[in-house]
Design a protein around this motif. Structure first.
Motif, PDB file in Angstrom:
ATOM      1  N   ASP A 119       0.810  -1.213   0.000  1.00  0.00           N
ATOM      2  CA  ASP A 119       0.000   0.000   0.000  1.00  0.00           C
ATOM      3  C   ASP A 119       0.848   1.269   0.000  1.00  0.00           C
ATOM      4  O   ASP A 119       0.306   2.369  -0.089  1.00  0.00           O
ATOM      5  N   ASP A 120       2.156   1.130   0.125  1.00  0.00           N
ATOM      6  CA  ASP A 120       3.054   2.278   0.156  1.00  0.00           C
ATOM      7  C   ASP A 120       3.783   2.358  -1.184  1.00  0.00           C
ATOM      8  O   ASP A 120       4.640   1.528  -1.489  1.00  0.00           O
ATOM      9  N   GLN A 121       3.442   3.339  -1.986  1.00  0.00           N
ATOM     10  CA  GLN A 121       4.021   3.455  -3.322  1.00  0.00           C
ATOM     11  C   GLN A 121       5.505   3.790  -3.302  1.00  0.00           C
ATOM     12  O   GLN A 121       6.190   3.662  -4.310  1.00  0.00           O
ATOM     13  N   ARG A 122       6.016   4.208  -2.145  1.00  0.00           N
ATOM     14  CA  ARG A 122       7.448   4.509  -2.052  1.00  0.00           C
ATOM     15  C   ARG A 122       8.288   3.240  -1.979  1.00  0.00           C
ATOM     16  O   ARG A 122       9.496   3.283  -2.203  1.00  0.00           O
ATOM     17  N   VAL A 123       7.656   2.116  -1.636  1.00  0.00           N
ATOM     18  CA  VAL A 123       8.401   0.861  -1.490  1.00  0.00           C
ATOM     19  C   VAL A 123       8.692   0.307  -2.883  1.00  0.00           C
ATOM     20  O   VAL A 123       7.773   0.023  -3.651  1.00  0.00           O
ATOM     21  N   PRO A 124       9.958   0.127  -3.228  1.00  0.00           N
ATOM     22  CA  PRO A 124      10.308  -0.385  -4.564  1.00  0.00           C
ATOM     23  C   PRO A 124       9.959  -1.859  -4.720  1.00  0.00           C
ATOM     24  O   PRO A 124      10.315  -2.681  -3.872  1.00  0.00           O
ATOM     25  N   LEU A 125       9.264  -2.197  -5.776  1.00  0.00           N
ATOM     26  CA  LEU A 125       8.883  -3.585  -6.004  1.00  0.00           C
ATOM     27  C   LEU A 125      10.104  -4.484  -6.197  1.00  0.00           C
ATOM     28  O   LEU A 125      10.060  -5.673  -5.883  1.00  0.00           O
ATOM     29  N   HIS A 173      13.264  -9.344  -4.795  1.00  0.00           N
ATOM     30  CA  HIS A 173      14.493  -9.965  -4.281  1.00  0.00           C
ATOM     31  C   HIS A 173      14.190 -10.803  -3.040  1.00  0.00           C
ATOM     32  O   HIS A 173      14.720 -11.910  -2.884  1.00  0.00           O
ATOM     33  N   LEU A 174      13.334 -10.290  -2.179  1.00  0.00           N
ATOM     34  CA  LEU A 174      12.949 -11.059  -0.995  1.00  0.00           C
ATOM     35  C   LEU A 174      12.266 -12.364  -1.390  1.00  0.00           C
ATOM     36  O   LEU A 174      12.527 -13.416  -0.801  1.00  0.00           O
ATOM     37  N   ALA A 175      11.389 -12.302  -2.373  1.00  0.00           N
ATOM     38  CA  ALA A 175      10.718 -13.516  -2.841  1.00  0.00           C
ATOM     39  C   ALA A 175      11.734 -14.516  -3.392  1.00  0.00           C
ATOM     40  O   ALA A 175      11.606 -15.724  -3.188  1.00  0.00           O
ATOM     41  N   THR A 191      -0.240 -12.067   1.734  1.00  0.00           N
ATOM     42  CA  THR A 191      -0.874 -10.747   1.668  1.00  0.00           C
ATOM     43  C   THR A 191      -0.414  -9.982   0.439  1.00  0.00           C
ATOM     44  O   THR A 191      -1.209  -9.311  -0.232  1.00  0.00           O
ATOM     45  N   LEU A 192       0.878 -10.096   0.132  1.00  0.00           N
ATOM     46  CA  LEU A 192       1.411  -9.425  -1.051  1.00  0.00           C
ATOM     47  C   LEU A 192       0.747  -9.944  -2.325  1.00  0.00           C
ATOM     48  O   LEU A 192       0.377  -9.164  -3.213  1.00  0.00           O
ATOM     49  N   LEU A 193       0.568 -11.267  -2.423  1.00  0.00           N
ATOM     50  CA  LEU A 193      -0.112 -11.833  -3.585  1.00  0.00           C
ATOM     51  C   LEU A 193      -1.544 -11.314  -3.682  1.00  0.00           C
ATOM     52  O   LEU A 193      -2.023 -10.962  -4.763  1.00  0.00           O
ATOM     53  N   ALA A 194      -2.223 -11.271  -2.558  1.00  0.00           N
ATOM     54  CA  ALA A 194      -3.630 -10.861  -2.554  1.00  0.00           C
ATOM     55  C   ALA A 194      -3.801  -9.404  -2.984  1.00  0.00           C
ATOM     56  O   ALA A 194      -4.803  -9.057  -3.609  1.00  0.00           O
ATOM     57  N   ARG A 195      -2.801  -8.581  -2.663  1.00  0.00           N
ATOM     58  CA  ARG A 195      -2.958  -7.147  -2.921  1.00  0.00           C
ATOM     59  C   ARG A 195      -1.906  -6.619  -3.891  1.00  0.00           C
ATOM     60  O   ARG A 195      -1.619  -5.429  -3.906  1.00  0.00           O
ATOM     61  N   ALA A 196      -1.344  -7.522  -4.684  1.00  0.00           N
ATOM     62  CA  ALA A 196      -0.324  -7.124  -5.654  1.00  0.00           C
ATOM     63  C   ALA A 196      -0.855  -6.023  -6.562  1.00  0.00           C
ATOM     64  O   ALA A 196      -1.954  -6.145  -7.112  1.00  0.00           O
ATOM     65  N   PRO A 197      -0.096  -4.952  -6.753  1.00  0.00           N
ATOM     66  CA  PRO A 197      -0.592  -3.817  -7.539  1.00  0.00           C
ATOM     67  C   PRO A 197      -0.707  -4.103  -9.035  1.00  0.00           C
ATOM     68  O   PRO A 197      -1.448  -3.417  -9.733  1.00  0.00           O
TER      69      PRO A 197
END
Length: 325
Positions: free
Chosen positions: A156-162, A167-169, A202-208
């Protein structure tokens, strides 16, 4: 070099940013000693941000691969040098807030070493949670650090780089597997797999975007489900529409995990783990704030992988029949 000022904060900024490597090395060692003091409380947010600005720049100006690797390990190991779990988690929170804040300023010549630093911190974080015996409150706070506003998995924070989430995934299951390879002898608790996967669900559910959803699924969820399906059977995992070039095995992860409530020496079967992960994905697909595009993909993933389970059950029954004859 002094290790702390009269107000209890580390006066290390100018030393961490020194052009002299020996001075920077002493500053890191002084920082580890400062934070690992058992009487030390977590630094205030502003002080932690200032400290991490210095650490980030210290790593920025480090050169030569072996020097960078040693420094990345030394910085991340501070998490484990700190005896107070809450202080360790505050230091970890400072790392992620600093990393998210500075990520877009990292040039292409330096990005690989910061990928390495992130990898070291992910591994050290898992070792910290293992040492805490997968304490429920600690795991919840850890997930909160990743998903809070400004965290690396906050969609939900557009400042966070995808790119950071990607990389975490890429490395998450691999580093968990490494951390579980040598668990403490006095703390043989299995890893709560659905708890640890919750931020990515949660990331999958709300992926932009569809691209973001597909990237996380292909990098983390698919390899993990493949490993849980193929473990314990000689059958190859059912072919995917877009098969991966290689299949991760995650031997330590699949053999030393449970669904959510760790009990001593009671890892659960791969079948139980796989069904729990699929149920987790199905449940989050049903949440009202899940994006419609993600909901359709999650349900399709659940259906496809459930059919894989049925195929595996048939294969196992066939194998038992052959063995009996």
């Amino acid at each position: 070099m002094a290790t702390e000022s009269t107000n209890g904060s580390p006066p290390l900024g100018k030393y961490l940013a020194s052009t002299d490597k020996k001075t920077r090395d002493k500053a890191i060692k002084s920082l580890a000693a400062f934070l690992s003091d058992p009487a030390r409380e977590a630094l205030p947010k502003a002080e932690m941000a200032k400290l991490w600005k210095g650490i980030f720049y210290c790593f920025w100006i480090s050169d030569k691969p072996l020097v960078q690797q040693a420094l990345a390990t030394e910085i991340s190991d501070i998490l484990l040098a700190i005896s107070d779990l809450s202080v360790s988690l505050a230091f970890l929170r400072g790392f992620w807030e600093s990393t998210v804040r500075e990520w877009n300023s990292i040039d292409r010549l330096r990005i690989d070493k910061y990928y390495m630093l992130v990898r070291r911190f992910v591994n050290a974080s898992f070792r910290l949670l293992i040492r805490a015996e997968w304490d429920g409150a600690a795991c919840k706070e850890y997930n909160g650090i990743l998903t809070q506003h400004g965290g690396p998995l906050c969609v939900d924070d557009q400042r966070v780089p995808l790119g950071l989430a990607y990389h975490l995934a890429d490395i998450y299951a691999e580093e968990l597997d490494k951390a579980l390879a040598n668990p403490p002898v006095d703390s043989p608790l299995p890893a709560p797999i659905t708890t640890l996967l919750a931020p990515f669900a949660t990331l999958l559910a709300r992926a932009p975007t569809v691209v973001a959803y597909d990237r996380v699924q292909s990098a983390l969820i698919d390899p993990l489900l493949d490993a849980l399906l193929s473990e314990g059977t000689s059958e190859e995992p059912p072919s995917r529409k877009r098969p991966r070039l290689s299949t991760e095995t995650y031997l330590h992860l699949v053999s030393n995990s449970c669904t959510s409530n760790p009990e001593p020496e009671k890892p659960q079967s791969t079948t139980a783990l796989r069904k729990a992960v699929l149920q987790q994905l199905f449940d989050i697909a049903s949440e009202p704030d899940t994006r419609d595009a993600s909901r359709r993909r999650l349900y399709a993933l659940w259906k496809e992988r459930s059919e894989d389970d049925e195929s595996e059950d048939v294969a196992k029954k066939r194998s038992r029949t052959v063995d009996a004859s």
